[in-house]
Design a protein around this motif. Structure first.
Motif, PDB file in Angstrom:
ATOM      1  N   GLY A 164       0.810  -1.712   0.094  1.00 36.27           N
ATOM      2  CA  GLY A 164      -0.103  -0.107  -0.281  1.00 36.27           C
ATOM      3  C   GLY A 164       1.114   1.553   0.283  1.00 36.27           C
ATOM      4  N   HIS A 165       2.764   0.898  -0.614  1.00 34.50           N
ATOM      5  CA  HIS A 165       3.234   2.035  -0.560  1.00 34.50           C
ATOM      6  C   HIS A 165       3.723   2.058  -1.781  1.00 34.50           C
ATOM      7  N   ARG A 166       3.931   2.166  -2.463  1.00 38.15           N
ATOM      8  CA  ARG A 166       4.008   1.929  -3.654  1.00 38.15           C
ATOM      9  C   ARG A 166       5.361   3.211  -4.219  1.00 38.15           C
ATOM     10  N   ILE A 167       7.166   2.537  -4.167  1.00 38.31           N
ATOM     11  CA  ILE A 167       8.246   3.306  -4.247  1.00 38.31           C
ATOM     12  C   ILE A 167       8.430   2.884  -5.551  1.00 38.31           C
ATOM     13  N   PRO A 168       7.779   3.454  -6.836  1.00 32.64           N
ATOM     14  CA  PRO A 168       8.552   4.179  -7.984  1.00 32.64           C
ATOM     15  C   PRO A 168       8.972   3.327  -8.173  1.00 32.64           C
ATOM     16  N   MET A 169      10.077   2.815  -9.066  1.00 40.21           N
ATOM     17  CA  MET A 169      11.336   2.623  -9.583  1.00 40.21           C
ATOM     18  C   MET A 169      11.734   2.822 -11.029  1.00 40.21           C
ATOM     19  N   ALA A 170      12.692   3.228 -12.020  1.00 40.77           N
ATOM     20  CA  ALA A 170      13.546   2.608 -12.545  1.00 40.77           C
ATOM     21  C   ALA A 170      12.967   1.364 -13.795  1.00 40.77           C
ATOM     22  N   ASP A 171      12.392   1.196 -14.887  1.00 42.56           N
ATOM     23  CA  ASP A 171      11.649   0.325 -15.807  1.00 42.56           C
ATOM     24  C   ASP A 171      13.070  -0.449 -15.449  1.00 42.56           C
ATOM     25  N   PRO A 172      13.464  -1.858 -15.200  1.00 37.89           N
ATOM     26  CA  PRO A 172      14.636  -2.087 -15.072  1.00 37.89           C
ATOM     27  C   PRO A 172      14.580  -3.205 -15.982  1.00 37.89           C
ATOM     28  N   ASP A 173      13.397  -3.736 -16.803  1.00 39.84           N
ATOM     29  CA  ASP A 173      13.491  -4.073 -18.047  1.00 39.84           C
ATOM     30  C   ASP A 173      13.448  -3.683 -19.890  1.00 39.84           C
ATOM     31  N   ALA A 174      13.470  -1.065 -19.447  1.00 37.55           N
ATOM     32  CA  ALA A 174      13.367  -0.334 -21.101  1.00 37.55           C
ATOM     33  C   ALA A 174      15.082  -1.190 -21.293  1.00 37.55           C
ATOM     34  N   ALA A 175      14.531  -1.207 -22.668  1.00 36.59           N
ATOM     35  CA  ALA A 175      15.857  -1.608 -23.666  1.00 36.59           C
ATOM     36  C   ALA A 175      16.655  -0.808 -23.623  1.00 36.59           C
ATOM     37  N   GLY A 176      17.684  -0.119 -23.482  1.00 36.96           N
ATOM     38  CA  GLY A 176      18.622   1.053 -24.014  1.00 36.96           C
ATOM     39  C   GLY A 176      18.351   2.393 -22.853  1.00 36.96           C
ATOM     40  N   SER A 177      17.711   1.639 -21.398  1.00 40.18           N
ATOM     41  CA  SER A 177      17.462   2.549 -20.923  1.00 40.18           C
ATOM     42  C   SER A 177      18.545   2.858 -19.885  1.00 40.18           C
ATOM     43  N   ALA A 178      18.202   3.945 -18.337  1.00 42.10           N
ATOM     44  CA  ALA A 178      19.909   3.644 -17.461  1.00 42.10           C
ATOM     45  C   ALA A 178      19.537   3.381 -16.842  1.00 42.10           C
ATOM     46  N   ALA A 186      18.936  -1.690 -10.537  1.00 33.92           N
ATOM     47  CA  ALA A 186      18.169  -1.231  -9.011  1.00 33.92           C
ATOM     48  C   ALA A 186      18.455   0.327  -9.023  1.00 33.92           C
ATOM     49  N   MET A 187      16.990   1.062  -9.227  1.00 34.20           N
ATOM     50  CA  MET A 187      17.367   2.469  -9.282  1.00 34.20           C
ATOM     51  C   MET A 187      15.758   3.054  -8.985  1.00 34.20           C
ATOM     52  N   PRO A 188      15.801   3.641  -7.650  1.00 33.56           N
ATOM     53  CA  PRO A 188      14.368   4.639  -7.406  1.00 33.56           C
ATOM     54  C   PRO A 188      13.869   5.587  -8.390  1.00 33.56           C
ATOM     55  N   ALA A 189      13.118   5.663  -8.645  1.00 29.90           N
ATOM     56  CA  ALA A 189      12.917   6.400 -10.093  1.00 29.90           C
ATOM     57  C   ALA A 189      13.598   8.012  -9.963  1.00 29.90           C
ATOM     58  N   ASP A 190      13.833   9.139  -9.109  1.00 33.35           N
ATOM     59  CA  ASP A 190      15.006   9.657  -8.723  1.00 33.35           C
ATOM     60  C   ASP A 190      16.348   9.589  -9.155  1.00 33.35           C
ATOM     61  N   GLY A 191      16.443   8.118  -8.918  1.00 36.66           N
ATOM     62  CA  GLY A 191      18.512   8.013  -8.966  1.00 36.66           C
ATOM     63  C   GLY A 191      18.344   8.054  -7.987  1.00 36.66           C
ATOM     64  N   LEU A 192      18.034   8.613  -6.649  1.00 33.12           N
ATOM     65  CA  LEU A 192      18.738   8.306  -5.492  1.00 33.12           C
ATOM     66  C   LEU A 192      18.603   6.637  -4.396  1.00 33.12           C
ATOM     67  N   THR A 193      19.101   7.122  -3.421  1.00 34.18           N
ATOM     68  CA  THR A 193      19.099   6.393  -2.309  1.00 34.18           C
ATOM     69  C   THR A 193      17.555   5.481  -1.994  1.00 34.18           C
TER      70      THR A 193
END
Length: 386
Positions: free
Chosen positions: A210-224, A310-317
């Motif tokens: 119930g407290h979603r932490i958005p993460m950058a998509d780990p499956d996105a080809a060519g992404s960060a 494993a990258m939180p959506a804003d890039g920080l820990t």
């Protein structure tokens, strides 16, 4: 205090060790195998390069110091601290490097300008391009052998009574009657608290709680979040440091093998379609390696892997409780190798004493929970760092 740790990569092993050492009754749940996630495919460079804001830089510097303290206790077969050499090969790159060195110098981060001759003394087989005159040397940086680090951390946790349930698929988390409930494919288990150390699967489990932490998509080809890592055959070359150069990053991987990474090639990284170890990308990496180090003629890749960061959506820990109840504690970071032992120690402190760590004030999950309008992260110059 009964505490569950979910995930047995570097973060999970570090948390289990610190919690067990402090007297907690620890159970670790791992879905497939230790090191099965990001920890097993990492360049594993300990550093604090291009890590902003300042609080993030300082946290990583403290993480490097924690590795050194851990090494003092009983040796460190998992940690190599012989430094990193970096240079630029064009005007724009030289300007960026000079600015980075100036920033780090202003932060009292150890860095020196050295000559190609001195670089050759540090790495006898190094081939510095003829136009390069200034090389940045970072003497306190190094790299980790992730499997050996996890063996050290988890071994000490296990000696102090920590138990491992593997394979164990955690399907959800909830709070029931003042306790944290771990929902499993084959039942449930209740604990006083839970540490979530599941890397790129963080978003799924925090959403279930119930407290979603958005993460950058780990499956996105060519992404960060994705990158290619090549693992060579044993080679008769003399290299005991990290090299971060415009065309190739390289470090030793034991037994004469090297790990190689060309950041420009990360644009072709796709978890759904890993390139062949003898294909065009592999040949390109080996060609770059031969140009960089003597003794690497005939190099080949034994494997070419797609690492998923494993990258939180804003890039920080992210480090902290999901809400005010103090039952579910989340750890997620792109800098897991550098920060692992430190974050495990601080998480145990906050869980067992209730005293917040000041160094984590800027990295609480509340800044991200429920957010959906965050900018897309772009591949960075130092995308391979940990």
């Amino acid at each position: 205090m009964k505490i569950a740790v979910i995930g047995l990569g570097v973060l999970g092993a570090a948390a289990a060790r610190s919690l067990a050492a402090a007297g907690a009754e620890v159970t670790v749940f791992e879905r497939t195998a230790p090191l099965a996630g990001t920890s097993g495919t990492s360049f594993a460079w300990t550093n604090s390069h291009s890590k902003n804001p300042r609080s993030y830089h300082d946290l990583n510097v403290t993480g490097m110091a924690e590795h050194a303290e851990l090494a003092k206790e009983s040796g460190a077969n998992w940690l190599v601290r012989t430094g990193n050499l970096e240079w630029a090969e064009d005007a724009a790159g030289a300007e960026r490097l000079a600015a980075s060195v100036a920033e780090l110098t202003g932060r009292d981060y150890p860095v020196d300008w050295i000559t190609p001759r001195r670089a050759g003394e540090l790495v006898p087989d190094l081939r510095v391009p003829s136009g390069v005159q200034d090389i940045a040397f970072y003497p306190t940086e190094g790299h980790v052998f992730p499997a050996l680090l996890v063996a050290r951390l988890w071994g000490e946790a296990r000696e102090r009574g920590a138990e491992l349930r593997c394979p164990a698929t955690v399907t959800g988390l909830s709070e029931v009657d003042g306790r944290a409930r771990v929902e499993l494919a084959d039942g449930t288990a209740d604990f006083d608290a839970v540490v979530l150390a599941t890397g790129r699967w963080t978003e799924t489990l925090t959403a279930a709680a119930g407290h979603r932490i958005p993460m950058a998509d780990p499956d996105a080809a060519g992404s960060a979040t994705v990158g290619l890592l090549g693992y060579t055959n044993p080679l008769p070359t003399r290299l005991n440091r990290i090299l971060t150069t415009p065309k190739l990053n390289v470090r030793p991987d034991g037994g004469g093998r090297l790990i190689v990474q060309g950041l420009d090639l990360d644009a072709h990284a796709d978890p759904a379609g890993p390139p062949a170890a003898d294909g065009d990308h592999a040949r390109d990496l080996c060609s770059r390696l031969t140009g960089l180090l003597a003794g690497t003629s005939g190099a080949r890749l034994e494997s070419l892997r797609v690492g998923q960061r494993a990258m939180p959506a804003d890039g920080l820990t992210v480090a902290g409780f999901l809400d005010g109840s103090g039952k579910i504690y989340a750890l997620a970071t792109h800098s897991g190798i550098t920060l692992g032992p430190l974050l495990g120690k601080l998480a145990a402190q906050e869980l067992l004493t209730g005293h917040p760590a000041d160094s984590l004030a800027d990295f609480r999950p509340q800044r991200l929970i429920g957010k959906s309008d965050l900018p897309t992260l772009q591949p960075a110059r130092f995308a391979g760092q940990q």
